[in-house]
Design a protein around this motif. Sequence first.
Motif, PDB file in Angstrom:
ATOM      1  N   TRP A  10       0.834  -1.205   0.000  1.00  0.00           N
ATOM      2  CA  TRP A  10       0.000   0.000   0.000  1.00  0.00           C
ATOM      3  C   TRP A  10       0.867   1.252   0.000  1.00  0.00           C
ATOM      4  CZ3 TRP A  10      -0.197   3.873   3.674  1.00  0.00           C
ATOM      5  CH2 TRP A  10      -1.225   4.815   3.524  1.00  0.00           C
ATOM      6  N   TYR A  11       1.920   1.241   0.799  1.00  0.00           N
ATOM      7  CA  TYR A  11       2.813   2.400   0.881  1.00  0.00           C
ATOM      8  C   TYR A  11       3.552   2.610  -0.442  1.00  0.00           C
ATOM      9  CZ  TYR A  11       6.149   5.617   3.063  1.00  0.00           C
ATOM     10  OH  TYR A  11       6.896   6.719   3.393  1.00  0.00           O
ATOM     11  N   ALA A  12       3.987   1.519  -1.072  1.00  0.00           N
ATOM     12  CA  ALA A  12       4.676   1.629  -2.362  1.00  0.00           C
ATOM     13  C   ALA A  12       3.748   2.178  -3.435  1.00  0.00           C
ATOM     14  CB  ALA A  12       5.228   0.265  -2.777  1.00  0.00           C
ATOM     15  N   ASP A  13       2.470   1.823  -3.365  1.00  0.00           N
ATOM     16  CA  ASP A  13       1.515   2.351  -4.335  1.00  0.00           C
ATOM     17  C   ASP A  13       1.320   3.849  -4.159  1.00  0.00           C
ATOM     18  OD1 ASP A  13      -0.471   1.762  -6.471  1.00  0.00           O
ATOM     19  OD2 ASP A  13      -1.872   2.545  -4.968  1.00  0.00           O
ATOM     20  N   ARG A  14       1.376   4.324  -2.906  1.00  0.00           N
ATOM     21  CA  ARG A  14       1.239   5.764  -2.657  1.00  0.00           C
ATOM     22  C   ARG A  14       2.449   6.527  -3.210  1.00  0.00           C
ATOM     23  NH1 ARG A  14      -2.614   3.507  -1.252  1.00  0.00           N
ATOM     24  NH2 ARG A  14      -3.130   4.170  -3.342  1.00  0.00           N
ATOM     25  N   LEU A  15       3.583   5.858  -3.302  1.00  0.00           N
ATOM     26  CA  LEU A  15       4.807   6.505  -3.783  1.00  0.00           C
ATOM     27  C   LEU A  15       5.029   6.327  -5.279  1.00  0.00           C
ATOM     28  CD1 LEU A  15       7.246   5.421  -0.908  1.00  0.00           C
ATOM     29  CD2 LEU A  15       6.164   7.657  -1.210  1.00  0.00           C
ATOM     30  N   SER A  16       4.079   5.737  -5.988  1.00  0.00           N
ATOM     31  CA  SER A  16       4.290   5.444  -7.411  1.00  0.00           C
ATOM     32  C   SER A  16       4.470   6.720  -8.235  1.00  0.00           C
ATOM     33  CB  SER A  16       3.120   4.626  -7.951  1.00  0.00           C
ATOM     34  OG  SER A  16       1.893   5.332  -7.782  1.00  0.00           O
ATOM     35  N   GLY A  17       3.699   7.761  -7.930  1.00  0.00           N
ATOM     36  CA  GLY A  17       3.853   9.012  -8.675  1.00  0.00           C
ATOM     37  C   GLY A  17       5.218   9.635  -8.472  1.00  0.00           C
ATOM     38  N   LEU A  18       5.684   9.645  -7.227  1.00  0.00           N
ATOM     39  CA  LEU A  18       7.025  10.174  -6.953  1.00  0.00           C
ATOM     40  C   LEU A  18       8.091   9.327  -7.625  1.00  0.00           C
ATOM     41  CD1 LEU A  18       8.888  12.129  -5.470  1.00  0.00           C
ATOM     42  CD2 LEU A  18       8.710  10.650  -3.445  1.00  0.00           C
ATOM     43  N   ARG A  19       7.880   8.026  -7.670  1.00  0.00           N
ATOM     44  CA  ARG A  19       8.847   7.137  -8.322  1.00  0.00           C
ATOM     45  C   ARG A  19       8.929   7.420  -9.817  1.00  0.00           C
ATOM     46  NH1 ARG A  19       6.844   2.815  -6.480  1.00  0.00           N
ATOM     47  NH2 ARG A  19       5.770   2.037  -8.318  1.00  0.00           N
ATOM     48  N   ARG A  20       7.801   7.666 -10.457  1.00  0.00           N
ATOM     49  CA  ARG A  20       7.825   8.001 -11.891  1.00  0.00           C
ATOM     50  C   ARG A  20       8.521   9.335 -12.134  1.00  0.00           C
ATOM     51  NH1 ARG A  20       2.538   5.715 -11.652  1.00  0.00           N
ATOM     52  NH2 ARG A  20       1.656   7.798 -11.307  1.00  0.00           N
ATOM     53  N   ALA A  21       8.300  10.293 -11.236  1.00  0.00           N
ATOM     54  CA  ALA A  21       8.969  11.592 -11.398  1.00  0.00           C
ATOM     55  C   ALA A  21      10.481  11.452 -11.238  1.00  0.00           C
ATOM     56  CB  ALA A  21       8.410  12.579 -10.380  1.00  0.00           C
ATOM     57  N   LEU A  22      10.918  10.645 -10.297  1.00  0.00           N
ATOM     58  CA  LEU A  22      12.355  10.427 -10.113  1.00  0.00           C
ATOM     59  C   LEU A  22      12.959   9.696 -11.303  1.00  0.00           C
ATOM     60  CD1 LEU A  22      12.352   9.381  -6.343  1.00  0.00           C
ATOM     61  CD2 LEU A  22      13.130  11.558  -7.301  1.00  0.00           C
ATOM     62  N   ALA A  23      12.209   8.743 -11.859  1.00  0.00           N
ATOM     63  CA  ALA A  23      12.706   8.029 -13.035  1.00  0.00           C
ATOM     64  C   ALA A  23      12.813   8.962 -14.233  1.00  0.00           C
ATOM     65  CB  ALA A  23      11.802   6.849 -13.351  1.00  0.00           C
ATOM     66  N   ALA A  24      11.859   9.879 -14.376  1.00  0.00           N
ATOM     67  CA  ALA A  24      11.908  10.818 -15.498  1.00  0.00           C
ATOM     68  C   ALA A  24      13.101  11.753 -15.386  1.00  0.00           C
ATOM     69  CB  ALA A  24      10.612  11.627 -15.562  1.00  0.00           C
ATOM     70  N   ARG A  25      13.500  12.076 -14.165  1.00  0.00           N
ATOM     71  CA  ARG A  25      14.657  12.955 -13.956  1.00  0.00           C
ATOM     72  C   ARG A  25      15.961  12.176 -13.844  1.00  0.00           C
ATOM     73  NH1 ARG A  25      10.238  15.300 -12.170  1.00  0.00           N
ATOM     74  NH2 ARG A  25      10.001  17.564 -12.222  1.00  0.00           N
TER      75      ARG A  25
END
Length: 293
Positions: A10-25
């Motif tokens: 559940w916690y990892a799912d909440r961080l999915s948007g931040l993870r995509r932003a970090l991957a894009a950068r």
Amino acid sequence: MNGLYALKPWYADRLSGLRRALAARQVSPDTLTAAGVVCAAGAAAALAWLPAPPAALLVAVLLAGRLAFANLDGALARDTGRTTRRGALLNELGDRAADLLVIAGFLPLAPLWLVAAAAFATTLPSWVSLAGAAAGAPRRNGGPVGKTERCLLAVVAAASGWAVPVLAVVAAGSAVTAVVRALWVWRALGQPETTVAAAARERVVATKKAMATERDVASEKPLVRAAEPASSAPRRRPSPSPSPSPSSSPTLGPVPCEHDRSLPLDPGEVSGGITHTRPQSPADRGTRLRGAR
């Protein structure tokens, strides 16, 4: 018995948007591991130097960041295909360093022997998990007092000022967690070989992926084309010279002369690869001259 570790998906799912932003950068997973250690050090400093009630908010925020970075570094490495063996080593070292730093924040608040016992106890569950994984069992996480529970207990100590009781719970709970994991790993290793072999194959596949990633990074360097010849000028292939065989070599016979009338040779007759012409008599030459007139 996974404890609060059961909330990790559940916690990892909440961080999915931040993870995509970090991957894009193109943020490095190692940077996130280092950021988690920095957050743990900040939480330890706040726990040691700030008074009990006001320290709770800052300790909670920093430890939440420590847990977030611990979740993001591995997930980001898997999402971007940057899992490496060095990254796995750095991840384990970063987790152990963060745990010990949080316990070090209790040094001004509790007896030294209790702080040392708690620091030793917090490393036991990880030792058991790594030993089980090395023996072929799946990696075991969570427990009655795992990483997430220890962070929560540190926030409780910062909010209440009960450093000694909280530290005692951390030490005893971590020891119990190590025992629970050891029993689970023992049962897993006693299962049929196929289960253990499947876990071993998963580790081998993960290791091969990490090695392939390292080779891809190394292949980005400029390579020298070994197949290219040293000189750009085209080379002329030497024409093969066939060796003469006895059957194909010409046999030279006697060459007839003008006075030899014993050989009735016709014009264009080939003898041994040499073309001969028939010798002409004086009568023939006279006939030819009369025809020319």
